[in-house]
Motif scaffolding. Structure first.
Motif, PDB file in Angstrom:
ATOM      1  N   ILE A  37      43.612  31.489  41.513  1.00  0.00           N
ATOM      2  CA  ILE A  37      44.359  32.297  40.537  1.00  0.00           C
ATOM      3  C   ILE A  37      44.725  31.433  39.324  1.00  0.00           C
ATOM      4  N   ARG A  38      45.229  30.222  39.595  1.00  0.00           N
ATOM      5  CA  ARG A  38      45.595  29.315  38.493  1.00  0.00           C
ATOM      6  C   ARG A  38      44.389  28.959  37.637  1.00  0.00           C
ATOM      7  N   ALA A  39      43.245  28.706  38.288  1.00  0.00           N
ATOM      8  CA  ALA A  39      42.040  28.323  37.554  1.00  0.00           C
ATOM      9  C   ALA A  39      41.573  29.468  36.652  1.00  0.00           C
ATOM     10  N   LEU A  40      41.615  30.678  37.158  1.00  0.00           N
ATOM     11  CA  LEU A  40      41.182  31.811  36.350  1.00  0.00           C
ATOM     12  C   LEU A  40      42.160  32.037  35.196  1.00  0.00           C
ATOM     13  N   ALA A  41      43.446  31.932  35.488  1.00  0.00           N
ATOM     14  CA  ALA A  41      44.456  32.138  34.443  1.00  0.00           C
ATOM     15  C   ALA A  41      44.335  31.093  33.338  1.00  0.00           C
ATOM     16  N   ALA A  42      43.854  29.902  33.694  1.00  0.00           N
ATOM     17  CA  ALA A  42      43.739  28.803  32.721  1.00  0.00           C
ATOM     18  C   ALA A  42      42.464  28.880  31.879  1.00  0.00           C
ATOM     19  N   MET A  54      35.186  31.108  43.253  1.00  0.00           N
ATOM     20  CA  MET A  54      36.123  31.809  44.133  1.00  0.00           C
ATOM     21  C   MET A  54      35.551  31.815  45.545  1.00  0.00           C
ATOM     22  N   THR A  55      36.326  31.324  46.496  1.00  0.00           N
ATOM     23  CA  THR A  55      35.898  31.422  47.882  1.00  0.00           C
ATOM     24  C   THR A  55      36.807  32.368  48.660  1.00  0.00           C
ATOM     25  N   HIS A  56      38.075  32.477  48.241  1.00  0.00           N
ATOM     26  CA  HIS A  56      39.031  33.324  48.955  1.00  0.00           C
ATOM     27  C   HIS A  56      39.164  34.687  48.308  1.00  0.00           C
ATOM     28  N   LEU A  57      39.099  34.729  46.995  1.00  0.00           N
ATOM     29  CA  LEU A  57      39.316  35.966  46.249  1.00  0.00           C
ATOM     30  C   LEU A  57      38.036  36.357  45.525  1.00  0.00           C
ATOM     31  N   SER A  58      37.987  37.591  45.048  1.00  0.00           N
ATOM     32  CA  SER A  58      36.867  37.971  44.184  1.00  0.00           C
ATOM     33  C   SER A  58      37.266  37.598  42.759  1.00  0.00           C
ATOM     34  N   ASN A  59      36.288  37.364  41.903  1.00  0.00           N
ATOM     35  CA  ASN A  59      36.582  37.026  40.511  1.00  0.00           C
ATOM     36  C   ASN A  59      36.555  38.316  39.686  1.00  0.00           C
ATOM     37  N   GLU A  81      44.445  40.804  30.300  1.00  0.00           N
ATOM     38  CA  GLU A  81      43.683  41.927  29.748  1.00  0.00           C
ATOM     39  C   GLU A  81      42.510  42.338  30.631  1.00  0.00           C
ATOM     40  N   VAL A  82      42.302  41.626  31.735  1.00  0.00           N
ATOM     41  CA  VAL A  82      41.212  41.967  32.654  1.00  0.00           C
ATOM     42  C   VAL A  82      41.568  43.271  33.362  1.00  0.00           C
ATOM     43  N   GLY A  83      40.602  44.196  33.396  1.00  0.00           N
ATOM     44  CA  GLY A  83      40.850  45.530  33.952  1.00  0.00           C
ATOM     45  C   GLY A  83      41.548  45.553  35.298  1.00  0.00           C
ATOM     46  N   ALA A  84      41.037  44.798  36.269  1.00  0.00           N
ATOM     47  CA  ALA A  84      41.601  44.828  37.623  1.00  0.00           C
ATOM     48  C   ALA A  84      43.039  44.310  37.646  1.00  0.00           C
ATOM     49  N   VAL A  85      43.353  43.386  36.734  1.00  0.00           N
ATOM     50  CA  VAL A  85      44.713  42.837  36.650  1.00  0.00           C
ATOM     51  C   VAL A  85      45.636  43.881  36.024  1.00  0.00           C
ATOM     52  N   VAL A  86      45.178  44.488  34.921  1.00  0.00           N
ATOM     53  CA  VAL A  86      45.961  45.515  34.236  1.00  0.00           C
ATOM     54  C   VAL A  86      46.277  46.667  35.195  1.00  0.00           C
ATOM     55  N   GLU A  87      45.262  47.068  35.966  1.00  0.00           N
ATOM     56  CA  GLU A  87      45.427  48.208  36.869  1.00  0.00           C
ATOM     57  C   GLU A  87      46.155  47.844  38.164  1.00  0.00           C
ATOM     58  N   GLY A  88      46.412  46.567  38.363  1.00  0.00           N
ATOM     59  CA  GLY A  88      47.182  46.158  39.535  1.00  0.00           C
ATOM     60  C   GLY A  88      46.365  45.993  40.806  1.00  0.00           C
ATOM     61  N   TYR A  89      45.037  45.891  40.678  1.00  0.00           N
ATOM     62  CA  TYR A  89      44.203  45.707  41.865  1.00  0.00           C
ATOM     63  C   TYR A  89      43.935  44.249  42.174  1.00  0.00           C
ATOM     64  N   TRP A  90      44.159  43.350  41.190  1.00  0.00           N
ATOM     65  CA  TRP A  90      43.887  41.924  41.398  1.00  0.00           C
ATOM     66  C   TRP A  90      45.029  41.096  40.859  1.00  0.00           C
ATOM     67  N   PRO A  91      45.507  40.121  41.619  1.00  0.00           N
ATOM     68  CA  PRO A  91      45.178  39.950  43.031  1.00  0.00           C
ATOM     69  C   PRO A  91      45.764  41.097  43.854  1.00  0.00           C
ATOM     70  N   ASP A 155      50.765  37.310  44.382  1.00  0.00           N
ATOM     71  CA  ASP A 155      50.955  38.731  44.088  1.00  0.00           C
ATOM     72  C   ASP A 155      50.675  39.023  42.621  1.00  0.00           C
ATOM     73  N   GLY A 156      50.360  37.976  41.837  1.00  0.00           N
ATOM     74  CA  GLY A 156      50.017  38.189  40.439  1.00  0.00           C
ATOM     75  C   GLY A 156      51.211  38.275  39.508  1.00  0.00           C
ATOM     76  N   VAL A 157      52.386  37.870  39.981  1.00  0.00           N
ATOM     77  CA  VAL A 157      53.573  37.895  39.129  1.00  0.00           C
ATOM     78  C   VAL A 157      53.435  36.814  38.048  1.00  0.00           C
ATOM     79  N   SER A 158      53.705  37.160  36.814  1.00  0.00           N
ATOM     80  CA  SER A 158      53.701  36.218  35.686  1.00  0.00           C
ATOM     81  C   SER A 158      52.360  35.543  35.441  1.00  0.00           C
TER      82      SER A 158
END
Length: 164
Positions: A37-42, A54-59, A81-91, A155-158
């Motif tokens: 999660i940190r790597a993707l956010a960065a 990603m080995t544990h999560l989907s990208n 701004e990633v769709g799955a994040v905006v819609e609350g599906y990822w993580p 949980d994707g907070v912040s």
């Protein structure tokens, strides 16, 4: 490094602020998921985001979700701004994991199933039952550690504040 019996189940738990209840996760995968999660956010560009392993999560920025030609490698990337994040599906909702992690009798005794509109069901374990449920898990040989920051990161907070 704590040594533990190979069959010991290790759990991390904490206060999931989005749901105002306790969440329980597998300690053995939690750190790896947090790193992903940190790597993707960065990631600063879509090219970097696509390359995050990603080995544990989907990208959610990967080729399964976005056509590379729609987002050039050098286009600035913002995880919020990633769709799955905006819609609350990822993580995925961290509170769903208690359904897999906690023994059924403890789920029945300490929690209740809550059905959400979009993301299915999760186990709501009230904060005021913390001492009892943790004591019961430890009595059964679980290794249990509290880490609110890790729970909420998973949980994707912040997510936006993690961006480089």
């Amino acid at each position: 490094m704590t040594t533990h019996h190979p069959n010991t189940q290790r759990l991390v738990y904490g206060h999931a602020t989005n749901y105002d209840c306790l969440a329980f996760i597998d300690a053995d995968t939690a750190v790896g998921e947090a790193a992903e999660i940190r790597a993707l956010a960065a990631a600063r560009t879509w090219g970097e985001a696509r390359q995050v392993q990603m080995t544990h999560l989907s990208n959610p920025a990967g080729p399964d979700c976005y056509e590379p030609e729609d987002y050039a490698d050098d286009k600035p990337f913002d995880i919020t701004e990633v769709g799955a994040v905006v819609e609350g599906y990822w993580p995925a909702m961290v509170t769903t994991r208690a359904l897999d992690m906690l023994p059924q009798d403890l789920q029945d005794r300490y929690g209740k199933i809550v059905l959400t509109t979009h993301n299915g069901e999760y186990l709501e374990v009230p904060l005021d039952r913390e001492a009892e449920v943790v004591a019961e898990l430890r009595r059964r040989g679980y290794e249990v550690t509290r880490d609110d920051d890790l729970i909420n990161l998973l949980d994707g907070v912040s997510l936006g504040s993690l961006a480089a």
